[in-house]
Design a protein around this motif. Structure first.
Motif, short mmCIF file in Angstrom:
data_model
loop_
_atom_site.label_atom_id
_atom_site.label_comp_id
_atom_site.label_asym_id
_atom_site.label_seq_id
_atom_site.Cartn_x
_atom_site.Cartn_y
_atom_site.Cartn_z
N PHE A 55 7.12 11.81 -8.32
CA PHE A 55 5.68 11.78 -8.59
C PHE A 55 5.27 12.96 -9.45
O PHE A 55 5.93 13.99 -9.42
CB PHE A 55 4.92 11.81 -7.26
CG PHE A 55 5.18 10.59 -6.42
CD1 PHE A 55 4.40 9.47 -6.57
CD2 PHE A 55 6.22 10.57 -5.51
CE1 PHE A 55 4.65 8.33 -5.81
CE2 PHE A 55 6.48 9.44 -4.75
CZ PHE A 55 5.69 8.32 -4.89
N LEU A 69 -0.23 7.49 -9.20
CA LEU A 69 0.14 7.91 -7.85
C LEU A 69 0.57 9.37 -7.88
O LEU A 69 1.32 9.79 -8.76
CB LEU A 69 1.29 7.04 -7.34
CG LEU A 69 0.95 5.55 -7.31
CD1 LEU A 69 2.20 4.73 -7.25
CD2 LEU A 69 0.04 5.25 -6.14
N SER A 70 0.08 10.14 -6.92
CA SER A 70 0.39 11.57 -6.88
C SER A 70 0.35 12.08 -5.44
O SER A 70 -0.06 11.36 -4.53
CB SER A 70 -0.61 12.35 -7.74
OG SER A 70 -1.92 12.15 -7.24
N VAL A 87 0.73 8.47 -0.43
CA VAL A 87 0.44 8.97 -1.77
C VAL A 87 -1.02 8.72 -2.10
O VAL A 87 -1.62 7.74 -1.64
CB VAL A 87 1.34 8.32 -2.85
CG1 VAL A 87 2.78 8.72 -2.68
CG2 VAL A 87 1.20 6.83 -2.88
N ASP A 88 -1.60 9.61 -2.91
CA ASP A 88 -2.93 9.40 -3.44
C ASP A 88 -2.83 8.42 -4.58
O ASP A 88 -1.87 8.47 -5.37
CB ASP A 88 -3.54 10.72 -3.94
CG ASP A 88 -3.76 11.72 -2.80
OD1 ASP A 88 -3.88 11.27 -1.64
OD2 ASP A 88 -3.79 12.92 -3.08
N ALA A 89 -3.80 7.51 -4.69
CA ALA A 89 -3.79 6.50 -5.75
C ALA A 89 -5.12 6.50 -6.48
O ALA A 89 -6.18 6.62 -5.86
CB ALA A 89 -3.54 5.12 -5.14
N SER A 104 -5.57 5.66 -1.21
CA SER A 104 -4.22 6.10 -0.83
C SER A 104 -3.39 4.91 -0.40
O SER A 104 -3.91 3.87 -0.01
CB SER A 104 -4.28 7.14 0.29
OG SER A 104 -4.77 6.54 1.47
N VAL A 149 4.32 -1.42 -6.01
CA VAL A 149 4.52 0.03 -6.09
C VAL A 149 5.72 0.44 -5.23
O VAL A 149 6.58 1.20 -5.67
CB VAL A 149 3.24 0.79 -5.63
CG1 VAL A 149 3.55 2.26 -5.40
CG2 VAL A 149 2.13 0.63 -6.64
#
Length: 193
Positions: A55, A69-70, A87-89, A104, A149
């Motif tokens: 990421f 995504l991070s 993950v944050d989206a 997320s 994903v």
């Protein structure tokens, strides 16, 4: 204490001291390997570091949606023997310019060993949860995006690749066996071939 008893105790400690020195040497030669349990161990921090390399990532779906995504965060599920990656989206419409919609994803994976790659891999990732602000009416579509994903980002993703020398002890080949997820990391049992 008599001098004879002291000499006997001193002689009795020598084999223990030699054993401790050998164990220490083996422990430093093979990082993460525990000679007493016959297991490699990987801490949660080591696993997190491996996943961090994947990421940030941006994926596109058709010509309509882009997902960035991070900030992956691992949760180790001892009871299910699985690993969850949260993950944050940020979802963006690629046709109509507008601010991204934030949320997320939680992606749940098993763990397996692949002998060909000599690697511990994330296995069969699935969507556990999708949370997107103000878009609960699109849950089915968001889950479908989350499933893609999971497959694109984490399917067969290596958490650790063994060096050839890590799979050889005392002139004998060994092979990773059962993998156990614990709250603080994973343990990989080592078996003689």
């Amino acid at each position: 204490m008599s001098r004879t008893l002291i000499n006997r105790l001193s002689h009795a400690r020598r084999p223990l001291l030699a054993l401790a020195i050998v164990a220490a040497a083996l422990g430093t030669a093979h990082a993460g390997y525990n000679v007493w349990t016959g297991e490699y161990t990987f801490t949660k921090d080591e696993l997190q570091s491996a996943v961090d390399k994947r990421f940030p990532a941006t994926l596109r779906y058709g010509e309509l949606v882009s997902v960035r995504l991070s900030n992956p965060r691992l949760v180790l599920d001892e009871a299910g023997n699985r690993i969850t990656t949260r993950v944050d989206a940020a979802l963006s419409n690629t046709v109509i310019p507008s601010p991204p919609v934030n949320g997320s994803l939680a992606l749940n994976s098993g763990v397996r060993y692949d002998a060909t790659r000599r690697a511990v891999l994330l296995d069969n990732p699935t969507v556990q949860d999708v949370e997107v602000q103000g878009m609960s009416q699109y849950r089915e579509q968001l889950n479908a995006i989350g499933a893609v994903v999971a497959q694109q980002l984490l399917k067969d993703y290596p958490l650790y690749t063994f060096k050839p020398e890590e799979l050889r002890f005392n002139g004998k080949d060994v092979e990773p066996g059962a993998i156990t997820v614990a709250p603080d990391g994973i343990r990989v049992q080592v078996n003689l071939r």
